[in-house]
Design an enzyme around this catalytic site. Structure first.
Site, PDB file in Angstrom:
ATOM      1  N   LYS A  47       0.957  -1.119  -0.037  1.00 52.39           N
ATOM      2  CA  LYS A  47       0.106  -0.181  -0.143  1.00 52.39           C
ATOM      3  C   LYS A  47       0.931   1.168  -0.123  1.00 52.39           C
ATOM      4  O   LYS A  47       1.993   1.203   0.529  1.00 52.39           O
ATOM      5  CB  LYS A  47      -0.732  -0.119   1.305  1.00 52.39           C
ATOM      6  CG  LYS A  47      -1.995   0.742   1.342  1.00 52.39           C
ATOM      7  CD  LYS A  47      -3.020   0.512   2.435  1.00 52.39           C
ATOM      8  CE  LYS A  47      -3.763   1.535   2.594  1.00 52.39           C
ATOM      9  NZ  LYS A  47      -4.346   2.060   1.360  1.00 52.39           N
ATOM     10  N   ASN A  71     -12.759   3.971  -5.885  1.00 50.42           N
ATOM     11  CA  ASN A  71     -12.188   4.084  -4.555  1.00 50.42           C
ATOM     12  C   ASN A  71     -11.570   5.361  -4.359  1.00 50.42           C
ATOM     13  O   ASN A  71     -10.940   6.097  -5.102  1.00 50.42           O
ATOM     14  CB  ASN A  71     -11.317   2.966  -4.225  1.00 50.42           C
ATOM     15  CG  ASN A  71      -9.792   3.461  -4.644  1.00 50.42           C
ATOM     16  OD1 ASN A  71      -9.117   4.009  -3.801  1.00 50.42           O
ATOM     17  ND2 ASN A  71      -9.426   2.881  -5.969  1.00 50.42           N
ATOM     18  N   ALA A  72     -11.694   5.852  -2.867  1.00 49.41           N
ATOM     19  CA  ALA A  72     -11.094   7.263  -2.478  1.00 49.41           C
ATOM     20  C   ALA A  72     -10.705   6.849  -1.293  1.00 49.41           C
ATOM     21  O   ALA A  72     -11.386   7.277  -0.432  1.00 49.41           O
ATOM     22  CB  ALA A  72     -12.138   8.113  -2.640  1.00 49.41           C
ATOM     23  N   ASN A 101       5.512   0.875  -2.481  1.00 53.23           N
ATOM     24  CA  ASN A 101       4.826   2.200  -2.804  1.00 53.23           C
ATOM     25  C   ASN A 101       5.017   3.432  -2.128  1.00 53.23           C
ATOM     26  O   ASN A 101       4.621   3.455  -1.027  1.00 53.23           O
ATOM     27  CB  ASN A 101       3.344   2.029  -3.447  1.00 53.23           C
ATOM     28  CG  ASN A 101       2.595   3.087  -4.208  1.00 53.23           C
ATOM     29  OD1 ASN A 101       2.682   4.162  -3.599  1.00 53.23           O
ATOM     30  ND2 ASN A 101       2.564   2.794  -5.456  1.00 53.23           N
ATOM     31  N   CYS A 132      -0.639  11.801  -6.650  1.00 53.22           N
ATOM     32  CA  CYS A 132      -0.878  12.602  -5.219  1.00 53.22           C
ATOM     33  C   CYS A 132      -1.115  14.080  -5.536  1.00 53.22           C
ATOM     34  O   CYS A 132      -0.245  14.478  -6.468  1.00 53.22           O
ATOM     35  CB  CYS A 132      -0.049  12.505  -4.412  1.00 53.22           C
ATOM     36  SG  CYS A 132       0.561  10.663  -3.976  1.00 53.22           S
ATOM     37  N   THR A 195      -5.603   4.418 -11.351  1.00 61.85           N
ATOM     38  CA  THR A 195      -6.906   4.577 -11.500  1.00 61.85           C
ATOM     39  C   THR A 195      -7.273   5.633 -12.452  1.00 61.85           C
ATOM     40  O   THR A 195      -6.450   6.797 -12.416  1.00 61.85           O
ATOM     41  CB  THR A 195      -7.683   4.562 -10.284  1.00 61.85           C
ATOM     42  OG1 THR A 195      -7.218   5.477  -9.525  1.00 61.85           O
ATOM     43  CG2 THR A 195      -7.570   3.301  -9.678  1.00 61.85           C
ATOM     44  N   GLY A 245      -4.347  -3.032 -14.848  1.00 59.33           N
ATOM     45  CA  GLY A 245      -5.740  -2.178 -15.220  1.00 59.33           C
ATOM     46  C   GLY A 245      -6.704  -3.290 -15.671  1.00 59.33           C
ATOM     47  O   GLY A 245      -6.803  -3.716 -16.840  1.00 59.33           O
ATOM     48  N   THR A 268      -7.950  -4.822  -8.515  1.00 57.41           N
ATOM     49  CA  THR A 268      -9.308  -5.136  -8.154  1.00 57.41           C
ATOM     50  C   THR A 268      -9.811  -6.571  -8.222  1.00 57.41           C
ATOM     51  O   THR A 268     -10.472  -7.100  -7.273  1.00 57.41           O
ATOM     52  CB  THR A 268     -10.210  -4.457  -9.093  1.00 57.41           C
ATOM     53  OG1 THR A 268      -9.895  -3.130  -9.301  1.00 57.41           O
ATOM     54  CG2 THR A 268     -11.748  -4.516  -8.768  1.00 57.41           C
TER      55      THR A 268
END
Lengths: 304, 253
Positions: A47, A71-72, A101, A132, A195, A245, A268
């Site tokens: 993550k 997602n947020a 990451n 970001c 995304t 993707g 996903t």
């Protein structure tokens, strides 16, 4: 024929197969280690990690969107020092390369996060999350301006002794220019796509489904966009690309490899099927066997 | 794992019950735990749906859910003999009370199903089990008879068509007005309801637990999609893995 060779060498990393979970879909690995040994994977990708702990966005943070999801999460994470002290020592014992990451809101934050990860001796590579918002530039993402991105990658490169991947945002006019900027800044490889920004409205309540209003779209719905971008980028850069993707099957993974990717990330699909990654690895091997493919190099970018 | 639907029933307005059988660790399930259920065979629905476990036998389990969208609609259309791809049991359930405890269970609408399984486990342990359930109307109510067998049941509906006219909070207050006291209170329902239940016992020595609902993606603690805030608001907990059951003093309602 003999068992196909799924291994890949990518930016100095040796992966036993080309499949790894995408950042953000796999935590720090512990939850999925309940389902299968992580050393079945090509690598584990953590993550996103920031300098300070982040609680993330209000909920709802996730929503299904036909053939995909939004997602947020808001980069919720316990901060790089905790990750280096608690999560990476555990991950380093799993017998699988670890890609961390790294994210930030300023260039200095990115540099410090990467410096700590690199100095920990517990990671095998860094993936820079450049989607970001840059707080010093009015919240525009680092990954949308070639000049800003090249400067960021260049600064991070100086403190990073590990292979450095840059994860590209698809929310740009021409991803090739961004890819070339990351390469010029010193990236050893690229990962794409992050995304696509989307939005969904609950028409009965007359408000956005996500508390953050907008979120990142992922899943099968984005796959053709991702394949196209992997193809475009691998046509112009000289560094390896990891594609992602909407990969749900071995055949999807093969599609990305034929578009030019050296390896793939699965996001996903882990939510739909927690065994997605090992299943996809087996399906790639099966496809190679059925089609007389001895190694992935034989099909990488073969459509070009 | 793949379970088989053995029975389906519409048990109230928009509320369905499915009975599932197949290889599953039935004996390990804690009340409050849930399943993540795959929706459809293709890739239109990429997210599993979290559904709490409402009852367990040695070779089957029951789920009760409300149809709120396309995913739960699909689930309600399953027929006996259909397979269902489930992940579970997931999450941290309700801690059972010590022997001889006086227990109150409070359920609002579709919050009731996991509490039935809890009541079954609590009933042989407790000295006293009271259950307060609230539904919108009688047509929305379900499993009332099943709860009534396990404890002293007080019902409330918004229109008074079943039990008291009012909310489940009125049912709780009515029980309290009878002079009843409890050591353990367990609640599941909408957040505003949980908040008021907690407030009702603010001045009492009560151990309270709530089960929370949130939109989930992974269901196993990896994605941080379903979080709630910890007591001081200084941190978050994952509803799917750290919960869905929490000590009500440990989370912001």
């Amino acid at each position: 024929m003999s068992v196909p060779d799924l291994s890949v060498e990518i930016a100095g990393l040796h992966l036993r197969n080309p499949v790894m979970p995408a950042s953000g879909c796999f935590g720090f690995g512990r939850e999925y280690a309940r389902f299968y040994p992580l050393n079945q994977l090509g690598a584990v990708v953590t993550k996103a990690v920031t300098l300070e702990p982040r609680l993330g966005n209000p909920t709802p943070r996730v929503a299904e969107a036909g053939g995909g999801m939004l997602n947020a999460i808001g980069l919720a994470n316990p901060g790089v020092r905790h990750v280096a002290a608690v999560e990476l020592p555990w991950l380093a014992k799993q017998g699988v390369p670890v890609i961390v990451n790294a994210a930030g809101q300023t260039k200095d934050e990115y540099v410090e996060v990467v410096r700590i990860i690199s100095a920990s001796g517990l990671a095998n590579a860094v993936e820079l999350n450049v989607s970001c918002p840059n707080v010093k530039a009015g919240g525009i993402s680092f990954g949308v301006s070639p000049q800003v991105l090249e400067d960021l990658v260049c600064s991070v490169r100086k403190v990073c002794s590990l292979p450095l991947f840059v994860k590209l945002s698809p929310n740009v006019t021409d991803i090739r220019q961004i890819a070339l900027a990351a390469q010029a800044g010193g990236a050893d490889g690229l990962t794409l796509i992050n995304t696509l920004i989307g939005m969904q409205i609950d028409i009965r309540r007359r408000r956005p489904v996500l508390a953050n209003k907008t979120g990142g779209l992922s899943g099968p719905a984005v796959k053709p966009v991702a394949v196209r971008m992997v193809y475009e980028v691998t046509q112009v850069v000289g560094i390896p690309v990891i594609g992602m993707g909407g990969i749900y099957s071995g055949e999807d993974a093969v599609e990305f490899i034929m578009a030019g990717a050296s390896a793939v990330m699965v996001g996903t699909a882990n939510f739909t099927d927690p065994f997605a990654c090992p299943r996809i690895i087996a399906e790639i091997a099966q496809f190679m066997q059925e089609h007389g493919i001895g190694s992935l190099a034989e099909i990488r970018g073969c459509i070009a | 794992m793949l379970l088989t639907v053995t029975d389906t029933a519409r048990i109230a307005h928009g509320i369905w019950q499915l009975t599932l059988t197949g290889t599953f660790p039935y004996d390990t399930v804690q009340p409050g735990q849930f399943l993540m259920i795959r929706i459809g065979a293709g890739l239109e629905h990429v997210l599993r749906r979290p559904v709490s476990i409402a009852a367990v036998t040695e070779d089957s389990l029951a789920i009760v859910f409300r149809v709120v969208g396309k995913g739960t609609q699909w689930l309600s259309e399953r027929k006996a003999g259909d397979g269902l791809d489930v992940l579970g049991p997931l999450g941290t359930g309700f801690p059972l009370p010590p022997a001889k405890a006086r227990v109150l269970i409070v359920g609002g609408g579709i919050g009731a199903p996991p509490l039935y399984f809890l009541a079954e486990r609590v009933q042989p342990l407790s000295d006293r089990l009271d259950v307060a359930l609230g539904f919108q109307t009688q047509a929305d109510s379900f499993w009332v008879d099943r709860f009534a067998v396990l404890g002293n049941l007080k019902l409330a509906t918004d229109d008074g068509s079943l039990g008291l006219k009012g909310t489940v909070i009125d049912a709780v207050e009515s029980l309290a007005a009878d002079g009843l006291k409890w050591d353990y209170v367990y609640a599941c329902g909408p957040i505003p309801m949980l908040k008021v239940v907690k407030q009702c016992f603010a001045s009492q020595e009560v151990q309270g637990y709530v089960s929370l609902e949130e939109r989930m993606a992974c269901g196993v603690g990896a994605c941080y999609g379903c979080v709630c805030q910890t007591g001081g608001g200084s941190g978050t907990r994952r509803v799917c893995a750290d919960g869905p059951v929490f000590d009500w003093n440990g989370v912001v309602l």
